[in-house]
Structure formats: C-alpha cells, structure tokens
Write an enzyme that holds these catalytic residues in place. Structure first.
Site, PDB file in Angstrom:
ATOM      1  N   LYS C  11      -4.289   1.205  14.574  1.00  0.00           N
ATOM      2  CA  LYS C  11      -4.510  -0.196  14.917  1.00  0.00           C
ATOM      3  C   LYS C  11      -4.639  -0.987  13.624  1.00  0.00           C
ATOM      4  O   LYS C  11      -5.415  -0.609  12.735  1.00  0.00           O
ATOM      5  CB  LYS C  11      -5.796  -0.356  15.738  1.00  0.00           C
ATOM      6  CG  LYS C  11      -5.907  -1.688  16.459  1.00  0.00           C
ATOM      7  CD  LYS C  11      -4.956  -1.779  17.658  1.00  0.00           C
ATOM      8  CE  LYS C  11      -5.322  -2.824  18.675  1.00  0.00           C
ATOM      9  NZ  LYS C  11      -4.449  -2.710  19.874  1.00  0.00           N
ATOM     10  N   THR C  56      -4.740   2.687  20.807  1.00  0.00           N
ATOM     11  CA  THR C  56      -5.119   1.830  19.676  1.00  0.00           C
ATOM     12  C   THR C  56      -6.147   0.799  20.126  1.00  0.00           C
ATOM     13  O   THR C  56      -6.956   0.344  19.326  1.00  0.00           O
ATOM     14  CB  THR C  56      -3.891   1.140  19.055  1.00  0.00           C
ATOM     15  OG1 THR C  56      -3.336   0.198  19.966  1.00  0.00           O
ATOM     16  CG2 THR C  56      -2.834   2.165  18.655  1.00  0.00           C
ATOM     17  N   HIS C 246       5.210 -17.915 -13.536  1.00  0.00           N
ATOM     18  CA  HIS C 246       5.687 -18.741 -14.641  1.00  0.00           C
ATOM     19  C   HIS C 246       5.343 -20.215 -14.468  1.00  0.00           C
ATOM     20  O   HIS C 246       5.462 -20.774 -13.368  1.00  0.00           O
ATOM     21  CB  HIS C 246       7.204 -18.585 -14.774  1.00  0.00           C
ATOM     22  CG  HIS C 246       7.656 -17.171 -14.836  1.00  0.00           C
ATOM     23  ND1 HIS C 246       7.457 -16.376 -15.943  1.00  0.00           N
ATOM     24  CD2 HIS C 246       8.285 -16.374 -13.926  1.00  0.00           C
ATOM     25  CE1 HIS C 246       7.960 -15.161 -15.709  1.00  0.00           C
ATOM     26  NE2 HIS C 246       8.461 -15.132 -14.492  1.00  0.00           N
TER      27      HIS C 246
END
Lengths: 280, 280, 280, 280
Positions: C11, C56, C246
């Site tokens: 899960k 789950t 950057h």
C-alpha cells in the site's frame, strides 16, 4: 471598524465516478464537482453563529445523493440538478455556483472494435461547466474545455510586429504553433442540446486550428472563435485563452550545422498568453 | 457575424533572480513575472495586422532590461517600474497588468548566525502583487500571499450547523484546523511602505490564527481580516480564501481502540472553501 | 512458457497525522507511509489464489492501528514498529519494506516566542526513511532528506573542464549554485539515536555547502559527504544526489547593458545531475 | 577518512522536438532526454580537478547535435546513437546511460481523415527507453511505457483473502479496476524491430486487461505479462507495476438509497501497488 463584504463558501474537489449500464455496453464518467454558496451566512463570520451553515461535508454527501438519483447525460444537466436540489432544500441560499470537470475517459478500441466495458484515459483536456443560479432567476451556464493541447508543424508565421531596441525575436514565416487552449462559451437560449453544441464547437475549433494559415496566435484565435460561432448557433459568445507554447529552433550554427526547421527546443516557460472573447 | 470583444495578451512565467550586493551580505530574490497588455491590438485578431503588436518575446527582454536598471526593493515597486516602462515606450498600450510572485528564499542560519550569501527555500507560500494601470490613471495595487500553509492542533470547533437528512458530520469541539490561505489586500493611499504593510498584515494574520478560539473557519477568517485591518491602516480591504484542509479522526473503533484526537487522516480532497472580503 | 520472477505488493501513500500532547505544548507530525511485502504470494499471480493475500486495505488499517499504540518519536522507530507488527502477525511475509516521509511542519514563532499548538509548513524538503527487514534478519535502515532546496550567491566556480567542438559554456569564477539535494545515509550500528544523527548530518551538510569554495558541484558534494561522515560517527556511508539548478546570467549585451552577476534567469530544465556515495 | 564510492553525473530533462518532413505529411516527436556518465571522474570530486569533466551543458548541446544528424525512427535508436557518440568522442567515459521519454502526440483526425501536419496530445502515458552501455560491451536496452491509464467497469473481483482483526474490506465480486501501469521489457537479442515489438506488447497488454476475468490485480498483471511474452518472442522478460487506483462504492445507506455499483468515489491515495516481473 471592519465589515464583511463579499463572502461565499462551499466544497471543492468532490470526485465522483459513475457507471451507466446499457444493454450492450457501459458508459463511464469521472467528474470533479465544486459547490459554492452565497446567501444568509454573514452571521457565521461576524457572530460565530452557525445556525444557517450547511456543512461542506453535507454538500459532499449531496453530490453523491443527487448523482445516484440523476439521469443526467452531461455535466451541464448534472450541475443544474445539483444546484436546484440545494436551492430547493435550503432557504438561506441566495445563489448557487456549481462547477464540474470531466476527464477524457475514452472507450478502448481493440482490433478496430470498441470495447464494451474498458476505457483508456485520453488527452489532458477537461470538459468543463460553470453553472450559476440566483434564487428565482434563470441558470447561467458556461460550458468549456480546459487544457486542449494541440500543435501544428507548419502554416504558422509571425512577422510585421513592432521592432524596438529590446527586440531580439526574428520574424518567422514557418514555425511550430503549439497551445494548451482553454475555451468557454455561453448560450443564447436556456435549454440547448449541450452535448451536440459541445461537439460542434470542438470540431469547429480543431478544424480551424488545423487548416488556418496563421499569421499570429491572435489571428488564429479569432478565426477559431468565429468558426465556433458559425458552427453552433446556440452559443452567444466564446472566450479563448491560448498560451503560445514555444518550440524554439535549436541553434546549431556554433557546431557547423544548419537547422531547416528540423530540431526544436520545447519550453514551458516563459510563454505567450493570448486571450479574447468573440461574440455575435 | 463575429466581433471581437474583450482581448488582451502578454507574457507569462518570466522567471528572474537577482543578487543585491551589500557591503556585508547579499540579498537574493527570485521572482516570476507576468505581463498582460490591453490596447490598440484588435487588428491583429481581425485583420492579421501585427503592426501594433509588441512581441511577447520583447516583453520578456523588457523584464530583464528593467530589472537590471531597477533599484526596486519589493515586488510592488518593480511591477510599477516595469508597467510604466511599457506604457511610456508603446503608445498603443491602453492598460498594463503586471503580476509578480516571489519565492520564500530565507537567509540560512548556522549556529544561530545568519549566513551572508547562503539561502534555503522556506514555506510554499508566495508573496504576490497584481498591479494594473490604465494610461493616465493611477496604479491599482493588490498585494498578497498565496499558499500560506498553517495548522493548529486545538482551539477549533464546529457545532450548531444545519442538520438534515444528508448530514453525517459529527459536531466537533476540538479539531485540527489546517489551511493553505490565499490573501490579497488593497491600499487606501497610493504610496504606502509596501514591505512594512506586508509585515504587519502577515503578523496580524498569523497571530490571530494562532490565538483564535475558532467556532468555524468563517469565524476565524473574519477575525483574521479584522486584525489585519487593525494592524495596517494603509489597507482598505482584505480578501481571504481559506480552504479547510481536513484531518479526519481515524476510526479505530472496529479494532477496539479509542482515538482521543491522537491519530488523523489528512486528505487533500475534497476540501471546504471559505472566502470573504473584510473592509473598513 | 511464462514464469513469475521478482514480485512484491503493498500500500502506497497512506497519510497520517498525529498530535502528541505534552504538558505545555503539542507536537505535530504528518507522515506518508508506504508498505511493501514479499513472501509466499506467487499463487495469487499464477493461480488466482488469494488465500495468502493480506489486502492492501488492511495494511492501511494496520498503519493507523500501530500508530495509535506507538510511542515512536521518529519515523525510523515507527517504520520498524509497523514492519515488525506485520512480520509477527503474518507468517507468509518473508520481507517487509516500510518507507515514511515527514513534512516540515515547524512550530510557529510569534514575537519571538514559540506557539504551543500552532504550526507552519516550512521548506519543501521531506525527512525520509526506508526500512527493510527480511524475516529473522536485522533491520536495514536508510535515513534521508529529499528535496533540500538551498542556494548560494557566491563562492562557486566551474573552470578547467573539457572543451571540444560542442562546447559553448563559458568558464565561471563566480556563479550561483542552487540545488535541490536528496541525501540518504546508512548506519554503522543497529540502534543509533536517529534524531541526533539526523540533526548532525543536516548541520554538517548545510555548513559545508555554505562555507565551501566550490570548484564544481562534484567538489562540494564530496566535501559535504565527508563532513557528514566526520560529524556523525554512527553513519557508514552517505549518498548525495545534487541537481545543478541553473541560474543563467541574463544576456543584456544586445541592449547595451552590462550584467555583473546581478540579474539571472532561473531554469528548471534541463539541469545537471551529480550523484555520489561517500563512505569511510 | 572518507572515500568516494559509486559516482555518476549527467544532464537531465533535455527536451527536444523534431519534425520529419515526408512527401505527404509531417511526423512530429517530442522527447525528453537524460544522459548519465560513469568513468574517470573521481578527481573532480576528491581533488577539484575538472580536466576530465565534460560539462553537462555540452551534453545538452550533444543531444541537439546528434538529433540533427540522426535518422533514428524511434527512441531506442536515438538513445544508442547518442550514447555511442559520447563513448566515441570521450575516452574518459566508461559507461553511458541514456533515457528517453516520448509524449503521445497523435495525428489529428478530422471528419475521419488524418491531418498531415496537425497533432493533439493524447493520453498521459510516456513511451520510454533506458539504454546503458559499458565501453566495449553490448547495449542493454529496456523499453517501456510509463503511466498507461486504463480502467474497466466490470470483470474484476477480489475475494478469498486473509481476514484478521484489522480487516474491514468487504469481498467484491464486481468492482471497478483502474490502474496507471508502468511496464518495462528487455530483449532476447540485440537488434529487434523496436517499434513492432512495442506495438505487439502494447496490444497484448491492453487486450488482456480488457478481456480478463480478474480475480485480483496480481492475477491480471501476471496474465498481461504472459500475453506480452506470447505476443513478442523478441522480449525476454517484462516487468509491470500496477497501482490499484481505487474507486470506492459511495455509501448511500445513511440516506436510504441503494447503490448497485452505480456511483463511486475515486481516490488517488492511498493506493495499492502490485509489481512483478514475468519471464520465459
């Protein structure tokens, strides 16, 4: 001294999916619903008096309750059912605003045949509606599409613009034109066939985008709007917001290579934003 | 026949960072700038005539050009400089709209001492400004904070609300109150000390949020707005949008456990949305 | 013929918040928990036999159940409690993997004083742990920080690199160095003081980043790792991933302006990615 | 004492679009390219010696340079060209890793006819490749699809699982099965027809997903992998990661309504995660 001016409240991002079981196939819709209310709620702000406050949790329940009983075949119809339920059941509401977005679940096609019960998520665009009703007045419906992501590899130019000391852009007679358009349209009359109008508007927008000899995003946007008005007499005006999602020509000169509109650098930011409303 | 109604265009998401070099330390700002123009641009839509069109690429260049020459110490001042540059140099512009968002780069503190040249990104909130000026008119400035994410673990209740057949919410006398507030304020006079007002408004909002015995989000929102008006005489009104970012009490009864406001399930959706404007 | 090779299930994104009530103040934690199991589950794939499958959904319930009974003071301790509960109660599990991320809720400071029950979301970084245990073996704990977003405005150079026909980068002796670092460390011994090590490692990383005369991202990354190893004898190795976010110097030459490291263009993409493991 | 262990560096998120001009239509591709290098780079970390360091900016240039000269018809071929260019030109590189993701730009269909030069962004899935080569060794190619978002409204059950005191899930004999699958496959031989294999694998996955009488996600995942192996003899193994994107049946009992699999609540989190590798 402080006073309460405009106020509203509601429930946002109520997600819902629905299976409609036809004899030979299923329909599947996934919607995100937003509810906003105005009305006799000032005392909740100024006096901590909640006696008129419909909890936003109840609004969420109402979305599911109305959805279960609904036969709405499009987001416009559902938005109106939901709003009318709220207006009918709660006298303290003066105005409801319902917004719904629908994802692009498309029926899966396998070996050329449509699957009865299987779907694939399509493009990033959402079908949208914003529906507002003041008690005792007619519904104001604004239908739309958000995030329609389209691109053409030619028939797009941009020249003849203002040049000043801060100009570095070079005129382009053939460039990529990509956008992620958001479009909304209003209706001329109260009960159009929403699905048919949506199909007509969408087709007109896409056809014009594809065929247009674009001299600017503005130019194409206006002609797309015009085409939608021509295609769907039921709409009164249409608003288009079309970011210019730039694909910059890669500069290969330092490496001794030409680049005849072959390799580009797509960028998300910054982007141009072009917006207009076209009406009859 | 189609006609062009409202239209505007511009450049969005122009990102810029700036180092200001003081004798003993650097300042660092990171801004995202948005430029929108209205004016004599209709022919670009209707006649593909770009002769008045300032390319959005040039707007991007203008942002950097103005930034290099600017001494603006806050986003409000920079927005006005940028807009005035555009109005002064391009007669076809009738109205400029500049929006700027600033990220929360915070000076790094190491062993209790501030670092001269090192920064850490702080909370998700953005400092914002929307600055609009029609040619020949005064600037309209709306300052704000977007995404101020705050939470209190007590002194929040919600009871006494409407109960109907769709009600499942239980009254709460002690709940978590989390929000991701977006706030905007307008000024009473043209040239306030923007940074000082921002500091006063922010402090008043946070103090009230922390101290308040909240009987609803509405109740706290109003008192936060009231406190901001009290703290900063330079502001005329303040608008707050405060989603209710729910932390639901985990239901552990099926497992034979109590849960005295200990373990919660935070959810992003759906969420309540509470909005109001508080003014003098 | 097809055979099942590696398989696991679990899960993901179980969200949980917790209030700990001390006599004078509350603690508040918000965690996202992930559970992954390996074991005797092959028949669920190959024979549709679910008799060994722990749903789950039950894992989600287990997270809340264990949290309610737990006195864990950090994510490492909670991950181990949760994993041990699963191993103890389900013999078919051969290996558990628990991951936890904690958000940066910081106690609000008002007028210099800490608030007892109010919090503000801080930087985007997450405190992380990945904890794995095979039945009958010791826990393998990897602690970390994800998304630590920091920047310095000077003491960063990059010169002396390979130059070839595709080189356009100019050497820089003074540039902005920004990164969004992800760091993970492993321990030399089984039961360290996780919170103390985390504080030591974090302080060492930040101090080195700030003080370093950087000749490349690689150079600074290595010295940051070295400093962490020096600061915390309990860690065996440390892995750093440091994108180079950057900030390009804005080119104002076409407009007749110099730009002595004043105005920059921050970009998210493309970005350099520098990664290494430093160990004793 | 600290030593440098594993290290690598490169350029991430280099975006590129390409127009290929056929006699009757254009092809359009949009790719995001990632370059990672291993090799003789330790001194840049430990001694600030950049003499072997190819700047990541040059890698970006190399992507565009190679793309301009390339005739690659798929991301696998381009990844190998790019990696071979780097290996050939820079002796200090011991290993290159190239990853490419392609967006789903689909040719626009208008009135049933394909548009020659206009495209619409399709589903959220990305076509992917990870291509690694150690100097003097063969390419290791892993092709894949990330984020394939599909859903079926029936032929999905989940029963017969472990029930314990923390079980609240009810067995389902007819549920929605939605997933956002990520799939990767490896090849049995060095130079397959990548596009044909991709088409065969994708068709097999989708057909099996649609037709399967699913008794669990595991069950369907395995049979999808098996079908892919059957359909494409060129692949050696296939790895599938299939989150279970739950649509929970809305509980309307408190309001006196039944809900025969009609209205659901879709949730993004938490979600089940099911993963396995299927091989010959």
């Amino acid at each position: 001294m402080a006073t309460l001016a405009q106020n509203r409240y509601g429930k946002s991002r109520v997600r819902l999916s629905r299976i409609t079981r036809l004899s030979d196939r299923h329909l599947f819709n996934e919607w995100t619903v937003h509810v906003m209310l105005e009305g006799d709620f000032a005392a909740s702000y100024t006096d901590a008096d909640n006696s008129n406050v419909l909890p936003t949790d109840t609004m969420k329940n109402t979305v599911y309750y109305v959805a279960r009983r609904s036969h709405a075949q499009n987001i416009e119809a559902f938005a109106m059912e939901l709003g009318d339920y709220l207006l009918s059941n709660h006298a303290q509401i003066a105005k409801v605003g319902i917004a719904v977005e629908e994802k692009t679940w498309e029926r899966m096609i396998l070996d050329g045949a449509p699957e009865a019960t299987t779907f694939k998520l399509g493009g990033p665009e959402l079908q949208t509606v914003r529906a507002d009703r003041a008690r005792g007045r007619a519904w104001q419906i604004v239908s739309g599409i958000a995030g329609l992501t389209i691109l053409k590899t030619t028939k797009s130019a941009f020249t003849g613009y203002v040049r000043d000391k801060l100009t570095t852009l070079k005129p382009a007679t053939d460039r990529i034109f990509g956008t992620c358009a958001t479009v909304e349209w209003e209706y001329t009359a109260p009960a159009p066939d929403f699905a048919q109008v949506r199909a007509q508007v969408t087709a007109a927008l896409l056809k014009t985008f594809a065929a247009h000899n674009s001299l600017s995003v503005q130019h194409t946007l206006f002609d797309m709007g015009k085409a939608a008005l021509d295609a769907a007499p039921e709409i009164a005006r249409i608003r288009l917001s079309m970011p210019n999602l730039h694909h910059l020509l890669a500069n290969l000169e330092p490496f001794g290579l030409d680049n005849p509109n072959h390799i580009f650098v797509p960028i998300d930011e910054p982007h141009g934003t072009i917006e207009a409303t076209v009406e009859r």
